[in-house]
Write an enzyme that holds these catalytic residues in place. Structure first.
Site, PDB file in Angstrom:
ATOM      1  N   ARG A  95       2.987  41.215  90.925  1.00 53.19           N
ATOM      2  CA  ARG A  95       2.569  41.370  89.424  1.00 53.19           C
ATOM      3  C   ARG A  95       4.115  41.994  89.215  1.00 53.19           C
ATOM      4  NH1 ARG A  95      -0.507  37.993  90.208  1.00 53.19           N
ATOM      5  NH2 ARG A  95      -2.758  38.105  88.720  1.00 53.19           N
ATOM      6  N   SER A 101      -6.800  39.849  84.335  1.00 52.46           N
ATOM      7  CA  SER A 101      -7.082  41.232  85.401  1.00 52.46           C
ATOM      8  C   SER A 101      -7.132  42.081  84.509  1.00 52.46           C
ATOM      9  CB  SER A 101      -6.540  40.847  86.568  1.00 52.46           C
ATOM     10  OG  SER A 101      -6.965  39.869  87.551  1.00 52.46           O
ATOM     11  N   GLU A 107      -2.965  46.840  84.783  1.00 58.90           N
ATOM     12  CA  GLU A 107      -1.934  45.681  84.610  1.00 58.90           C
ATOM     13  C   GLU A 107      -1.191  44.955  83.056  1.00 58.90           C
ATOM     14  OE1 GLU A 107      -0.055  42.840  85.161  1.00 58.90           O
ATOM     15  OE2 GLU A 107      -1.220  41.576  84.254  1.00 58.90           O
TER      16      GLU A 107
END
Ligand code: EPU
Length: 344
Positions: free
Chosen positions: A164, A236, A332
């Site tokens: 990520r 997410s 995120e």
């Protein structure tokens, strides 16, 4: 270059948060970025590049110049016997790209089907799903380097990919603007179904193909993840946290069903969705924000949410998770202040 003042971005971010930006510019090629940045400097405003807004939390007023890259086109170039190079403009919608390549017998991206957003945004957070990450398929990334003021090509190693993350996150929002991707893909129908749920979904197919994997990923995602067009969300909302082995063992004694994956460095990556679900927060609403009823890692806008509603919900949820498991959740999507600074 198209210039629009007081631009409404509420339909241009997948959380559907109300947002008015001072200016919106649409550029058609890398060279026009120089003019776009000069425009922002003249107006004495910060600038921000947005794609489909699938990974941002925007404020009601955004005092900034928002730049959209309308750089499209896909070119397929022969590489060697079993692979091809695919050159993709940053403005190509990701899922269509995956689907079109598959239909042309070009494989590799099928596990990454149905991820919202544009191709140019994909390397920023190193999109990953069902056992694969885009970094595995990146040969290089074409950028406009605002520091060197030149168009450059960053090799995969220069992109510094990790879970990520990438140099496009760590070098600061102003360093690189992604204008295109050079992908290295296969013309051999080889699949990766090592991710648990995927193998189960395909168990009735003796020799699954990439097209079967694509269909299975679309089915699984559609069953768990809300369609932003129906229930606004940014995917997410937290990363899966990585914790020390001793902490993991300790949590296991209290929570034998805890979902965690061993990492190469001996630590464990926990499924944040499980932590939230087990804490009783799945589907829980506070005002206009809730976790999704089928995947607790996704926050949804129930209709009238603003940035602050979303961030307040996330803060309350993070506190509950920390109190229960002594695990810190990390957001995120990127949240912005009114003057376009990234919020911690
Ligand atoms: N789980 C629960 N309850 C929930 C959600 C998940 O118990 O409400 C459990 C699941 O049963 C499973 C585990 O947690 O055992 C993992 O769940 P899932 O397979 O849905 O994956 P994830 O770890 O929650 C990650 C990515 C997703 C990606 C999936 C599939 C992150 C932050 N998220 O989610 O990415 O689609 O894996 O590979 O790594 C996104 O980034 O927007 C995104 C959707």
């Amino acid at each position: 270059m198209l210039v629009l003042a007081n631009s409404d971005l509420s339909t241009a971010n997948t959380l559907a948060l109300p947002c008015i930006a001072d200016y919106k510019l649409v550029v058609d090629c890398a060279e026009q970025l120089v003019d776009a940045i000069a425009f922002a400097n003249e107006k004495n405003l910060p600038w921000l590049v947005l794609g489909q807004g699938s990974n941002v939390v925007l404020p009601i007023k955004l005092h900034a110049v928002v730049i959209y890259l309308n750089i499209v086109g896909v070119a397929i170039r022969a590489d060697n016997g079993s692979s091809v190079k695919v050159v993709v403009g940053a403005g190509e919608p990701w899922h269509n790209l995956v689907k079109n390549l598959l239909q042309q017998g070009i494989f590799g991206l099928e596990n990454l089907a149905l991820i919202p957003g544009l191709a140019g945004a994909a390397p920023v957070q190193n999109i990953g799903a069902y056992g694969r990450e885009i970094s595995e398929f990146i040969d290089s990334v074409e950028v406009y380097d605002t520091e060197q003021q030149e168009v450059r090509c960053l090799s995969r190693s220069e992109c510094d990919f990790s879970y990520r993350s990438s140099v496009f996150k760590t070098a600061g929002k102003h360093r690189y603007i992604i204008t295109g991707l050079n992908l290295l893909l296969s013309i051999k129908d080889q699949i990766d179904i090592s991710y648990g749920g995927l193998a189960t979904e395909l168990k009735n197919i003796a020799a699954p193909t990439a097209a079967n994997v694509f269909d299975a990923v679309v089915r699984i995602r559609s069953s768990k993840l809300p369609d932003p067009a129906v229930q606004p969300n940014a995917g997410s909302f937290f990363k899966n946290p990585v914790i020390e082995a001793s902490h993991y063992q300790q949590l296991l004694t209290t929570y034998p069903d805890l979902v965690g994956y061993p990492q190469v460095d001996g630590r464990f990556k926990l499924a944040a969705g499980w932590l939230i679900d087990n804490a009783g927060w799945k589907g829980k609403a506070i005002g206009p924000v809730a976790t999704h009823t089928k995947q607790a890692l996704v926050l949804v806008n129930l209709g009238t949410a603003t940035r602050d509603d979303v961030l307040n919900y996330a803060a309350a949820l993070s506190t509950a998770i920390e109190d229960l498991y002594k695990v810190q959740l990390q957001r995120e999507p990127v949240a912005y202040s009114a003057n376009c600074q990234r919020l911690a």
